[in-house]
Design a protein around this motif. Structure first.
Motif, PDB file in Angstrom:
ATOM      1  N   PRO A 120       0.829  -1.211   0.000  1.00 52.61           N
ATOM      2  CA  PRO A 120       0.000   0.000   0.000  1.00 52.61           C
ATOM      3  C   PRO A 120       0.863   1.261   0.000  1.00 52.61           C
ATOM      4  O   PRO A 120       1.966   1.275   0.558  1.00 52.61           O
ATOM      5  CB  PRO A 120      -0.803  -0.118   1.296  1.00 52.61           C
ATOM      6  CG  PRO A 120      -0.751  -1.554   1.670  1.00 52.61           C
ATOM      7  CD  PRO A 120       0.542  -2.088   1.156  1.00 52.61           C
ATOM      8  N   ARG A 121       0.342   2.308  -0.624  1.00 54.80           N
ATOM      9  CA  ARG A 121       1.138   3.542  -0.720  1.00 54.80           C
ATOM     10  C   ARG A 121       1.470   4.108   0.653  1.00 54.80           C
ATOM     11  O   ARG A 121       2.536   4.677   0.855  1.00 54.80           O
ATOM     12  CB  ARG A 121       0.385   4.580  -1.552  1.00 54.80           C
ATOM     13  CG  ARG A 121       1.198   5.853  -1.821  1.00 54.80           C
ATOM     14  CD  ARG A 121       0.560   6.710  -2.883  1.00 54.80           C
ATOM     15  NE  ARG A 121       0.557   6.054  -4.188  1.00 54.80           N
ATOM     16  CZ  ARG A 121       1.619   6.016  -5.006  1.00 54.80           C
ATOM     17  NH1 ARG A 121       2.752   6.550  -4.639  1.00 54.80           N
ATOM     18  NH2 ARG A 121       1.523   5.430  -6.179  1.00 54.80           N
ATOM     19  N   ASP A 122       0.551   3.949   1.633  1.00 52.72           N
ATOM     20  CA  ASP A 122       0.829   4.476   2.970  1.00 52.72           C
ATOM     21  C   ASP A 122       1.689   3.521   3.793  1.00 52.72           C
ATOM     22  O   ASP A 122       2.001   3.804   4.950  1.00 52.72           O
ATOM     23  CB  ASP A 122      -0.454   4.820   3.712  1.00 52.72           C
ATOM     24  CG  ASP A 122      -1.403   3.639   3.831  1.00 52.72           C
ATOM     25  OD1 ASP A 122      -0.981   2.504   3.525  1.00 52.72           O
ATOM     26  OD2 ASP A 122      -2.561   3.848   4.220  1.00 52.72           O
ATOM     27  N   ALA A 123       2.058   2.369   3.218  1.00 46.39           N
ATOM     28  CA  ALA A 123       3.005   1.418   3.814  1.00 46.39           C
ATOM     29  C   ALA A 123       2.564   0.883   5.170  1.00 46.39           C
ATOM     30  O   ALA A 123       3.401   0.537   6.008  1.00 46.39           O
ATOM     31  CB  ALA A 123       4.401   2.050   3.928  1.00 46.39           C
ATOM     32  N   ILE A 124       1.241   0.804   5.397  1.00 42.77           N
ATOM     33  CA  ILE A 124       0.757   0.235   6.658  1.00 42.77           C
ATOM     34  C   ILE A 124       1.263  -1.204   6.779  1.00 42.77           C
ATOM     35  O   ILE A 124       1.115  -2.011   5.869  1.00 42.77           O
ATOM     36  CB  ILE A 124      -0.780   0.271   6.718  1.00 42.77           C
ATOM     37  CG1 ILE A 124      -1.295   1.715   6.654  1.00 42.77           C
ATOM     38  CG2 ILE A 124      -1.283  -0.427   7.986  1.00 42.77           C
ATOM     39  CD1 ILE A 124      -0.870   2.576   7.797  1.00 42.77           C
ATOM     40  N   GLY A 125       1.848  -1.532   7.919  1.00 40.75           N
ATOM     41  CA  GLY A 125       2.385  -2.870   8.149  1.00 40.75           C
ATOM     42  C   GLY A 125       3.871  -2.995   7.888  1.00 40.75           C
ATOM     43  O   GLY A 125       4.478  -4.033   8.216  1.00 40.75           O
ATOM     44  N   ALA A 126       4.479  -1.969   7.299  1.00 41.74           N
ATOM     45  CA  ALA A 126       5.927  -2.031   7.040  1.00 41.74           C
ATOM     46  C   ALA A 126       6.703  -1.988   8.364  1.00 41.74           C
ATOM     47  O   ALA A 126       6.347  -1.250   9.280  1.00 41.74           O
ATOM     48  CB  ALA A 126       6.351  -0.881   6.147  1.00 41.74           C
ATOM     49  N   ARG A 127       7.772  -2.785   8.445  1.00 36.43           N
ATOM     50  CA  ARG A 127       8.614  -2.828   9.650  1.00 36.43           C
ATOM     51  C   ARG A 127      10.011  -2.344   9.296  1.00 36.43           C
ATOM     52  O   ARG A 127      10.599  -2.768   8.292  1.00 36.43           O
ATOM     53  CB  ARG A 127       8.672  -4.258  10.196  1.00 36.43           C
ATOM     54  CG  ARG A 127       9.326  -4.339  11.570  1.00 36.43           C
ATOM     55  CD  ARG A 127       9.265  -5.738  12.161  1.00 36.43           C
ATOM     56  NE  ARG A 127      10.280  -6.615  11.589  1.00 36.43           N
ATOM     57  CZ  ARG A 127      10.039  -7.577  10.716  1.00 36.43           C
ATOM     58  NH1 ARG A 127       8.800  -7.790  10.285  1.00 36.43           N
ATOM     59  NH2 ARG A 127      11.008  -8.338  10.225  1.00 36.43           N
ATOM     60  N   VAL A 128      10.545  -1.456  10.105  1.00 39.36           N
ATOM     61  CA  VAL A 128      11.837  -0.841   9.835  1.00 39.36           C
ATOM     62  C   VAL A 128      12.834  -1.217  10.929  1.00 39.36           C
ATOM     63  O   VAL A 128      12.506  -1.142  12.119  1.00 39.36           O
ATOM     64  CB  VAL A 128      11.710   0.702   9.743  1.00 39.36           C
ATOM     65  CG1 VAL A 128      13.074   1.341   9.488  1.00 39.36           C
ATOM     66  CG2 VAL A 128      10.730   1.089   8.644  1.00 39.36           C
ATOM     67  N   GLU A 129      14.027  -1.616  10.504  1.00 35.24           N
ATOM     68  CA  GLU A 129      15.114  -1.906  11.430  1.00 35.24           C
ATOM     69  C   GLU A 129      16.230  -0.879  11.214  1.00 35.24           C
ATOM     70  O   GLU A 129      16.679  -0.667  10.086  1.00 35.24           O
ATOM     71  CB  GLU A 129      15.690  -3.302  11.177  1.00 35.24           C
ATOM     72  CG  GLU A 129      14.693  -4.437  11.321  1.00 35.24           C
ATOM     73  CD  GLU A 129      15.295  -5.771  10.917  1.00 35.24           C
ATOM     74  OE1 GLU A 129      16.490  -5.777  10.521  1.00 35.24           O
ATOM     75  OE2 GLU A 129      14.582  -6.787  10.979  1.00 35.24           O
ATOM     76  N   VAL A 130      16.671  -0.232  12.276  1.00 27.96           N
ATOM     77  CA  VAL A 130      17.804   0.687  12.220  1.00 27.96           C
ATOM     78  C   VAL A 130      18.963   0.032  12.966  1.00 27.96           C
ATOM     79  O   VAL A 130      18.891  -0.164  14.189  1.00 27.96           O
ATOM     80  CB  VAL A 130      17.458   2.063  12.833  1.00 27.96           C
ATOM     81  CG1 VAL A 130      18.699   2.963  12.850  1.00 27.96           C
ATOM     82  CG2 VAL A 130      16.332   2.730  12.045  1.00 27.96           C
ATOM     83  N   HIS A 131      19.991  -0.340  12.225  1.00 28.80           N
ATOM     84  CA  HIS A 131      21.152  -1.034  12.794  1.00 28.80           C
ATOM     85  C   HIS A 131      22.240  -0.011  13.125  1.00 28.80           C
ATOM     86  O   HIS A 131      22.653   0.777  12.258  1.00 28.80           O
ATOM     87  CB  HIS A 131      21.697  -2.061  11.806  1.00 28.80           C
ATOM     88  CG  HIS A 131      20.744  -3.193  11.535  1.00 28.80           C
ATOM     89  ND1 HIS A 131      20.867  -4.424  12.127  1.00 28.80           N
ATOM     90  CD2 HIS A 131      19.630  -3.255  10.737  1.00 28.80           C
ATOM     91  CE1 HIS A 131      19.889  -5.217  11.708  1.00 28.80           C
ATOM     92  NE2 HIS A 131      19.123  -4.526  10.854  1.00 28.80           N
ATOM     93  N   LEU A 132      22.687  -0.007  14.380  1.00 28.81           N
ATOM     94  CA  LEU A 132      23.727   0.918  14.844  1.00 28.81           C
ATOM     95  C   LEU A 132      25.053   0.190  15.005  1.00 28.81           C
ATOM     96  O   LEU A 132      25.089  -1.004  15.352  1.00 28.81           O
ATOM     97  CB  LEU A 132      23.325   1.563  16.166  1.00 28.81           C
ATOM     98  CG  LEU A 132      22.024   2.371  16.191  1.00 28.81           C
ATOM     99  CD1 LEU A 132      21.812   2.976  17.565  1.00 28.81           C
ATOM    100  CD2 LEU A 132      22.026   3.460  15.124  1.00 28.81           C
TER     101      LEU A 132
END
Length: 669
Positions: A120-132
């Motif tokens: 979906p364009r609003d990206a509902i359900g997308a999961r983001v990982e930020v690796h430090l």
């Protein structure tokens, strides 16, 4: 508050309890109680591992005495920390709490846009990982469609990264598609990430207007009020203590007062000196004294203050009517105070209510509401200036009638509705008109007066011919007057309009049984099952009725239909086993099939269900396996509660098996 039920129709106890809970809550709110108990808002600080949370509400300025409902998180000023919008049930409806705490920690804000193909364009359900760098566990955020009660936070994902953080990579798990990795991202940035695009885009800065705290003037709390009701509200016919009724032939101010009330005394003295103004303006003053004394004493007091007005005494019924009217207009169920006055037009339309003393000038000015527009009336009744976004709603007599019903005064409610429905100023679209007629018909029906109810219900039906509420009440009223054929015609129309509404079938079956027409009741049972194939309980009830009516073949077919669509409906399987083993007609019985079903049921329930074991014993007896049947029945005797219906059934079966006789259910035909 009970858990929300899964069904919206029927008379099960869970649904009744749920509705009763909402009624109790509704009453508390109308008695000016609070959902929150007037508690202040609380904020708790996570102090770390093995340390309790700390209440920092007052320290950070969070402890508002609001009836708060929801919060939404957003970086409103784009400074890298989250600000909070709070919504409240009562004023102020919205607060913006700016985060002005200073911090040396780093942040990252990301906004995701899906391809609109796989994601979906609003990206509902997308999961983001930020690796430090130097950390094994990434920071995680997920985009949700809702994140708080009645609230949606910003779709910008905010990551608090701590001090001196270095980002190695950002991984986005797009719903319905492959993951995507972004590198070269630094902290202290607000970035757009687009699915399928490897480069990132910086957020465009916007110029924000300077936010200034809005003044929150709190008016002094007072019970004095001037209330302008919606146009078209009928004033009830008020009886007096002497058995007469107040007559309204011109604009009239009805004032409820008491000699023991100092505000009443002050108001009456003021009106006495300005009586000429009322007369010149063609306003009649009708005084109603609420004291439990003879009217001579009240009139003697008026004479002592040189008042040209006389009073009549308000009996309990008059006070009840005025209290119900007052409560229905202000939407609070609190006792009516004295003095309270009602300004009524010569046609009987309520123009204004004054709680506490009212000036003659204000009263005379408000007489214009008899001829002014609904828009002007609404604006005059609002304590705030502003712009309206909708048209004013017309008044309805239902609220006052419902108030009288709440007080167990159905006769007063009937009289009030009948009076209101004759008024030329009563407006409203056909839905409102139909509801007014429906309520009157419903109350009359509840009072055992179906003949009087029918004209009102028929008038409502002409306005809304497919309204299920009207059709059900009209069918019931016809049945109660003995006109069953018309009742069935109405019910058949209702079923054609609303084939899946279970309440109609319950009504129809009940009316058929009242008419002593079991065939018609069976017809409606079958209709309800056929029109609601996803509800196995309805077909199961049909099976029971078919057995009582001597239709075992149809009952067996319907049991098999249930098991075909709902194989876990074990009651149907158990009943089928009983029919096939104990029915009086030999051509109906199927011994081996019955035994197979009962054996399967006992395996499923691991021999822990007494009804399944009893069915097994019946099937065994039908195959002349009397010793096995007797053995199982003796086991059931040991666990059956004394004097229970089940125990008596087992004992009767045991008598048969000991005599080497099969069991037959003689109730079935």
């Amino acid at each position: 508050m009970s858990q929300s039920p899964t069904e919206t129709q029927g008379d099960n106890l869970g649904l009744q309890s749920y509705r009763q809970g909402w009624k109790a809550l509704n009453r508390l709110l109308h008695e000016n109680k609070s959902f929150s108990g007037r508690e202040t808002n609380n904020a708790f600080l996570n102090c770390g591992k093995n340390t309790p949370f700390a209440d920092v509400s007052s320290t950070i300025g969070w402890d508002f005495a609001d009836d708060a409902r929801a919060i939404g998180l957003i970086d409103y000023d784009h400074d890298g920390d989250l600000d909070i919008f709070v919504t409240n049930r009562t004023a102020p409806r919205v607060r913006l709490l700016k985060n002005n705490l200073k911090s040396e920690s780093n942040f990252l804000s990301l906004h995701l846009t899906g391809s609109a193909k796989s994601t979906p364009r609003d990206a509902i359900g997308a999961r983001v990982e930020v690796h430090l760098k130097g950390q094994l566990v990434p920071h995680l955020r997920t985009i949700h469609a809702g994140q708080s009660f009645l609230a949606q936070s910003s779709r910008w994902l905010h990551f608090g990264l701590g001090k001196d953080a270095i980002i190695e990579k950002v991984v986005v798990h797009w719903p319905g598609s492959k993951s995507q990795t972004f590198t070269g991202i630094k902290t202290e940035q607000q970035l757009h990430l687009i699915q399928g695009v490897t480069t990132v885009t910086h957020r465009k800065t916007r110029r924000d207007s300077v936010l200034m705290p809005a003044p929150q003037p709190i008016p002094e709390k007072t019970s004095v009020a001037r209330i302008i009701p919606p146009a078209g509200h009928t004033f009830p016919t008020i009886p007096t203590a002497d058995g007469q009724f107040l007559s309204i032939s011109e604009t009239t101010l009805i004032s409820l007062w008491s000699r023991a009330c100092p505000h009443c005394q002050q108001e009456l003295q003021t009106w006495a000196t300005q009586a000429a103004k009322l007369k010149t303006s063609n306003v009649t003053l009708a005084l109603l004294c609420a004291d439990q004394e003879h009217h001579d004493q009240a009139n003697a007091y008026l004479k002592s203050i040189n008042s040209p007005f006389a009073t009549r005494m308000a009996g309990p019924e008059a006070v009840e009517l005025l209290d119900a009217l007052h409560a229905s207009i202000i939407d609070l169920w609190i006792p009516i105070p004295v003095p309270t006055s009602f300004l009524v037009s010569k046609e009987g339309q309520l123009l204004a209510i004054y709680r506490g003393p009212a000036s003659i000038e204000q009263i005379i000015n408000d007489t214009k509401f008899a001829t002014t527009t609904s828009e002007k009336r609404r604006s005059a009744g609002s304590p705030f200036a502003g712009r309206w976004t909708s048209k004013p709603l017309p008044s309805t007599p239902q609220r006052t009638a419902q108030q009288l019903l709440q007080r167990a005064k159905p006769e007063l409610a009937i009289d009030y509705l009948r009076s209101a429905l004759t008024k030329p100023f009563l407006k409203g679209e056909k839905f409102t008109q139909s509801d007014n007629l429906l309520l009157l018909g419903q109350i009359l029906g509840q009072q055992g007066r179906p003949t009087e109810a029918m004209p009102h219900l028929e008038a409502a039906s002409k306005l809304l011919p497919k309204d299920i509420r009207v059709l059900r009440l009209l069918a019931t009223a016809n049945a109660e007057t003995g006109n069953f054929s018309k009742s069935f015609t109405i019910l058949n129309d209702a079923i054609s309009y609303h084939p899946q509404n279970l309440d109609i079938y319950d009504d129809a079956i009940g009316i058929a049984l009242k008419a002593k027409d079991p065939a018609q009741a069976l017809y409606y049972r079958k209709k309800s099952a056929d029109n609601n194939p996803g509800n196995p309980i309805l077909r199961y009830r049909l099976v029971l009725s078919q057995l009582e009516r001597g239709q075992p073949v149809d009952a067996i077919a319907n049991c098999k239909t249930i098991l075909g669509t709902s194989p876990k409906f074990l009651e149907a399987a158990n009943l089928l086993s009983r029919i096939l083993s104990t029915h009086p007609k030999e051509k109906v019985r199927s011994p081996q099939e019955s035994l197979a079903l009962a054996t399967r049921l006992c395996l499923i329930s691991k021999n822990r269900n007494a009804n399944h074991l009893l069915s097994l014993a019946y099937a065994q007896a039908n195959l002349s396996k009397f010793e096995e049947a007797t053995k199982n029945l003796k086991l059931l005797i040991n666990v059956a509660p004394p004097d229970s219906k089940f125990r008596k059934e087992v004992e009767a079966a045991l008598v048969k098996t000991k005599a080497n006789q099969p069991i037959r259910n003689v109730i079935w035909r």
